[in-house]
Design an enzyme around this catalytic site. Structure first.
Site, mmCIF file in Angstrom:
data_model
loop_
_atom_site.group_PDB
_atom_site.id
_atom_site.type_symbol
_atom_site.label_atom_id
_atom_site.label_comp_id
_atom_site.label_asym_id
_atom_site.label_seq_id
_atom_site.Cartn_x
_atom_site.Cartn_y
_atom_site.Cartn_z
ATOM 1 C CD GLU A 73 36.866 40.596 44.091
ATOM 2 O OE1 GLU A 73 37.145 39.436 44.382
ATOM 3 O OE2 GLU A 73 36.577 41.473 44.930
ATOM 4 C CE LYS A 126 33.266 47.416 32.290
ATOM 5 N NZ LYS A 126 32.614 46.664 31.166
#
Ligand SMILES: Cc1cc2nc3c(=O)[nH]c(=O)nc-3n(C[C@H](O)[C@H](O)[C@H](O)COP(=O)(O)OP(=O)(O)OC[C@H]3O[C@@H](n4cnc5c(N)ncnc54)[C@H](O)[C@@H]3O)c2cc1C
Lengths: 745, 332
Positions: free
Chosen positions: A712, A708
């Site tokens: 961020e 994943k």
């Protein structure tokens, strides 16, 4: 399961040597022949109309080739004709460059000077006279906040996530055992990558455009320019192989790009335009000024009973920039009653844009500060409070998580940090005459994956070329992709070349939303798998092939050879396969895209940050003295580049917490701190040792590689962890970033 | 940037004449401030007289004082044995300023004559009496978080300026009673450091009491007893590489835990380095204690005046003074 050290050899950055030796060529550095230089003339007022342009002096400067404004622009064919009389752009219109006489913000490009040398262009630009009819501008958020409203785009879209949201009983907050309500103010921040935005625009022919440009998506830049200049897509070539940081500022095509393309058209020469630091603050978007109100209700035994989260973000008068500000609150904790509201306030500013952790960094600052305030009120340890309210399934979508090991992250982070040594009272910890504070916050970021293609080519010498129009704005995309390919093909990384940042390569999304590994990594994975299958078929067709009857599942690839897993000595090299078939190369292009899994699982990255601050009790100076971060982002592809991402996110988060702020003087509607002496980002002395840990377990539902996004989540929550630590150290709760001395004195 | 002429004379006389004969000529040393100002269109000299060919680099001990040549680099001065032995406060102040790279370019003369960092001064779109007299002070009713609280002019507001002098080095020079040695067409003269920089008064465009053609040759720091108990405290928005919000140069001479002599000067609070004579006097003869320091710090404040965003300095300054004195006295 957790790894502080590098568990497996992590490939060095494939382009590291080029970068540190200065031999990587960045957008402004292409030594094209006959290159002319452009400098923008920008508006000095925030709202009004251009009433006169006097370029006589500017044009008289030796070397000046052209001064271009709305009066003599070669024109952007994609813009509609100017209405008579001219009208202000309706909401939803990207700024049209040199189009008409309207001024929408201070720093808007109103003309561009092109000259033989940069010095001539600069000098001439300083002599360009622009007269305005000034209208009263509105840039002050607080003074205008009553005008905030639901965005038009949301009003028109009933399924927008920014619609008002109520889960459970919206009035539950009123009857909560304990209730707190606070307002959090998030200032405007700018991306400030070290490499400024830069472009060289070249019209190869009347209908063929090449640009060397700093951006985060060659394909979107290509599409944008193709439609602006009404060209077939393939006639626009975008080259952006090296990007010196962007953090979101390069997702859009900004006015200076169009200005450079227009200038090149006008002077019929390649034109270079590099933004100065002041225009990096005035003309390429920002993290929006945002005010949030959070009311939070809990039972006295520490269960969240209700949260209402209202966010108002600043946007321009001509575009609506929406971001996730309030969305994390719906998914982060198990809370039966949650309401969110999202409003926009149109002001006479440049349109904000996505900046690392867009919306979530802002929203989680508020939510995680509010949680800390509630934990303090309830006299419950802030970490324990979060564990008690852990969401075992997604409370917003009522779906299972594809994977979630946040509790593991909490445990590891707390253990490595020494959270158990925290004494709960504010101002209760000291060291060397300084107040010490421990703070923590959770972090999350949604999983994004987009359709992406990759091409894989095996050559006769057994070397591999991989291609995809993806980007590397710093995380080490080429390195991670090389590793994925090396693993799948069983080829040494140094025999693999990965090409990116070129719009002629197979389709890939731009680099944003932490989606590169998940999207492009998957494409590389499937392309290499397909290539391997093709090579197996070819190998099986060779005389006396040991692989004649092998199924794909039963073979292994290693050091450039494939063999039946059960019989490693019967191997054939890729080179021999090609040689036998007399093929110069074997290639495949594959696409990978998300499927129905997105409707079956809720997909996020999760993590947490633990921060220690030291505060001088007399002078209130705050320094972050220790950070431990732990994240679950699925399978880690490369520990070194991952760790760098996490560290970069923490550094950004420390800047966000303690110093970053674009300050505007509303009398002029203009930023006042437009250089690095005024806009502070952390320096080395601000950054302590940062410890980084990952769960490193594949999330089997998200994509074929189990990884994943990390970019961020690394920054989301950091500012809250710092603010919470400052509260613990000083007893002062700062709800308006950045936490500077003046707010603590 | 406007086109300009550039010369690099090797004789002092030629340099001075070159500047004296052209009203728009300027000296340039390290260029770390002047070039920025030229790029931003804040100053536009027609002629740059590069003084780096002049023999003004020496750091030497003379009877009664230490002389530091105007072209000695900030980094050289901060590391020099004579400076570290005689005036460690100077080294501390220099090292608190700018960055390693800048200190390697910046000179002593240039540091003393660097211009304010007031944001209104730096952007020609804003009014600024220092940049363009008569246009008004942008900071007065604007954003004045970093601005002055001392030495404000009582004149016509259109004429006033609330910018601060940005140098760290100068705060220490002020505390140590330095003298500036200058030379111009009218010959050499010495200017006491306290008289060198100006308050804004009616002409905020002028930072220093210096004739245009006058060249700084050196600074001279009288021999002093402040070799041990000194501290330069700089409070800023990040740990390094930021201008002072408030800074304090503190020097003490201690005997048997009593203060025999004291020097105190502030940075980031006025149009010039701000010396605290009264507080110094109050310290002398007192025992080393936080109470002593607090009393002295209070004496600094009566003349202070704050604006919309810098009221925090009224509280931060006395606290910073106490902290600096504590550090100087090694009182934790
Ligand atoms: C990003 C940044 C951060 C900084 N941070 C700090 C800080 O934290 N603290 C701090 O104190 N400073 C700081 N500075 C300022 C720095 O100290 C000055 O720029 C430097 O000292 C100027 O010296 P220079 O030799 O480069 O001067 P120049 O730029 O060459 O000249 C400056 C001025 O002095 C005049 N001049 C120079 N030498 C002489 C001479 N001998 N006689 C007469 N006139 C002369 C020039 O004409 C010019 O007007 C910073 C600067 C920058 C760019």
């Amino acid at each position: 399961m957790f790894n502080a050290k590098l568990p497996e050899p992590s490939l060095d950055r494939v382009d590291g040597r080029l970068k540190v030796t200065g031999t990587a060529t960045y957008s402004a550095e292409y030594p094209l022949e006959n290159l002319a230089h452009a400098v923008l003339v920008t508006s000095t007022i925030a709202k009004g109309r251009i009433t006169g342009l006097d370029f006589k002096l500017a044009e008289s400067v030796p070397g000046v080739l052209a001064v271009i404004s709305h009066l003599n622009s070669p024109g952007v064919p994609g813009y509609p004709p100017v209405k008579q009389p001219a009208e202000r752009a309706p909401i939803g219109t990207a700024l049209r460059v040199f189009y008409d006489d309207f001024v929408y913000f201070s720093g808007q490009p109103v003309a561009v000077v092109v000259a033989q040398t940069l010095e001539q262009a600069r000098h001439a630009a300083s002599l360009a006279q622009v007269n305005y009819q000034t209208e009263k501008h509105q840039t002050d958020f607080e003074a205008n906040v009553s005008k905030a409203a639901v965005a038009l785009s949301v009003q028109r879209n009933k399924t927008s996530p920014f619609q008002d949201y109520d889960r459970g009983n919206p009035d539950a907050i009123k009857t909560a055992d304990v209730k707190l309500e606070s307002t959090y103010v998030f200032p405007t921040q700018h991306h400030q990558p070290l490499e400024p935005h830069a472009i060289i625009a070249v019209w190869e022919t009347d209908d063929k455009l090449t640009i060397y440009d700093k951006n985060q998506g060659v394909k979107s830049a290509q599409g944008n320019l193709a439609s602006a200049f009404k060209l077939p897509r393939e006639n626009v070539q975008v080259n952006s192989p090296f990007i010196g940081g962007a953090f979101g500022s390069g997702i859009r095509v900004w006015p200076h790009t169009i200005a450079a393309v227009l200038a090149a058209k006008k002077v019929k020469r390649p034109v270079k335009l590099v933004l100065g630091r002041e225009l990096m603050q005035m003309s390429v978007g920002s993290r929006p000024f945002t005010v949030q109100k959070i009311a939070i209700g809990a039972s006295s035994d520490g269960k969240l009973t209700a949260i209402t989260h209202e966010g108002i973000g600043q946007t321009s008068t001509y575009e609506e920039h929406l971001e996730r500000t309030i969305l994390a609150t719906r998914a982060m904790y198990a809370c039966p009653n949650v309401s969110t509201r999202y409003r926009l306030l149109n002001l006479d500013v440049n349109t904000p844009t996505w900046m690392r952790g867009p919306g979530d960094a802002t929203g989680m600052f508020a939510l995680e500060s509010a949680l800390d305030e509630m934990a303090h009120e309830l006299k419950i340890d802030p970490l324990e409070f979060r564990i008690r309210n852990h969401a075992d399934t997604d409370p917003e979508r009522n779906l299972p998580w594809s994977a979630k090991t946040l509790k593991e992250c909490y445990r590891t982070g707390a253990e490595r940090f020494g959270w158990d040594k925290r004494t709960s009272e504010p101002r209760s910890m000291q060291a060397n005459g300084l107040l010490v504070g421990y703070g923590m916050a959770s972090s999350l970021y949604g999983f994004h994956r987009h359709p992406s293609k990759a091409k894989a080519v095996m050559r006769t010498d057994g070397s591999v070329v991989m291609q995809s129009a993806t980007m590397d704005i710093g995380p080490g995309t080429g390195t991670a992709m090389t590793q994925i390919a090396a693993k799948m093909l069983g080829v040494s990384p140094n025999k693999i070349r990965f090409d990116l940042g070129d719009s002629s390569l197979p389709d890939a999304p731009g680099q944003n939303g932490s989606a590169t590994i998940t999207s492009v990594g998957s494409a590389v994975h499937v392309a290499c798998e397909a290539l391997k299958k093709k090579l197996l078929t070819l190998a099986a067709a060779m005389p006396n092939s040991p692989l004649a009857n092998s199924r794909f599942e039963d073979i292994t690839a290693k050091t450039g050879r494939i063999f039946p897993t059960a019989n490693p000595s019967a191997s054939i090299s890729y080179a021999d396969i090609l040689k036998y078939h007399q093929l110069p190369q074997v290639e495949v292009t594959e696409e990978s895209k998300p499927g129905p899994e997105r409707d079956q699982y809720s997909m996020y990255s999760f993590g947490c940050h633990f921060v220690e601050v030291q505060v001088n009790p007399l002078t209130d100076e705050v320094r972050v003295s220790r950070v431990v971060t732990c994240a679950d982002v699925g399978k880690i592809i490369n520990y070194k580049t991952a760790r760098s991402q996490s560290i970069g996110g923490i550094v950004g988060g420390i800047g966000m917490a303690l110093m970053e702020e674009s300050v505007m003087d509303h009398r002029f509607g203009r930023y006042i701190n437009t250089d690095f002496a005024g806009y502070h980002i952390p320096v080395h002395a601000d950054i302590p040792q940062i410890e980084v840990y990952y769960v490193d377990q594949p999330d089997v539902y998200v994509n074929p590689i189990g990884s994943k996004g990390l970019g961020e989540i690394a920054i989301v929550g950091v500012a809250a962890a710092v603010a919470n630590a400052v509260f613990h150290a000083t007893g002062k709760r700062v709800r308006q970033l950045p936490i500077t001395v003046d707010k603590l004195v | 940037m406007k086109p300009f002429q550039y010369i690099r004379p090797t004789r002092l006389k030629d340099a001075i004449e070159a500047v004296a004969s052209n009203p728009n000529a300027r000296y340039i040393a390290g260029g770390t401030n002047l070039i920025d100002l030229m790029k931003r269109g804040i100053v536009s000299p027609e002629k740059l007289v590069d003084i780096n060919g002049l023999p003004l680099k020496k750091i030497e001990k003379k009877t009664g004082f230490l002389r530091i040549g105007a072209l000695a680099l900030n980094s050289e001065v901060a590391q020099h044995r004579l400076v570290l032995e005689n005036h460690p406060l100077l080294a501390q102040a220099l090292n608190a300023g700018a960055s390693g790279q800048l200190r390697n370019m910046a000179t002593v003369g240039g540091n003393i004559l660097q211009r304010t960092r007031c944001p209104y001064f730096y952007d020609p779109v804003f009014p600024c009496n220092k940049r363009k007299p008569g246009t008004g002070c942008g900071a007065l009713e604007g954003i004045n978080r970093t601005h002055a609280i001392f030495g404000l002019s009582e004149n016509d507001p259109a004429q006033s300026c609330i910018a601060v002098h940005p140098s760290d080095f100068c705060v220490a020079l002020s505390a140590l009673d330095a003298t500036v040695l200058v030379v111009g067409t009218k010959g050499e003269r010495r200017i006491a450091f306290g008289d060198f920089h100006r308050l804004p008064g009616n002409s905020p465009d002028l930072d220093a009491n210096l004739e245009k053609d006058e060249l700084i040759l050196a600074v001279e720091i009288p021999d002093a007893v402040f070799t041990k108990h000194v501290h330069y405290l700089k409070i800023r928005d990040r740990a390094s590489y930021a201008f002072a919000l408030v800074s304090v140069a503190a020097a003490l001479d201690l005997e048997n835990n009593r203060i025999k002599a004291a020097r105190l000067a502030l940075g980031g609070v006025a149009h010039k380095p701000w010396r605290l004579f009264e507080a110094e006097k109050a310290l002398v003869g007192q025992p080393v204690s936080e109470t002593t320091f607090q009393k002295a710090a209070e004496l600094a404040m009566p003349s202070a005046k704050a604006f919309a965003h810098n009221a925090y300095k009224l509280k931060l300054v006395p606290n910073a003074i106490v902290q600096a004195l504590k550090s100087a006295a090694a009182l934790v």
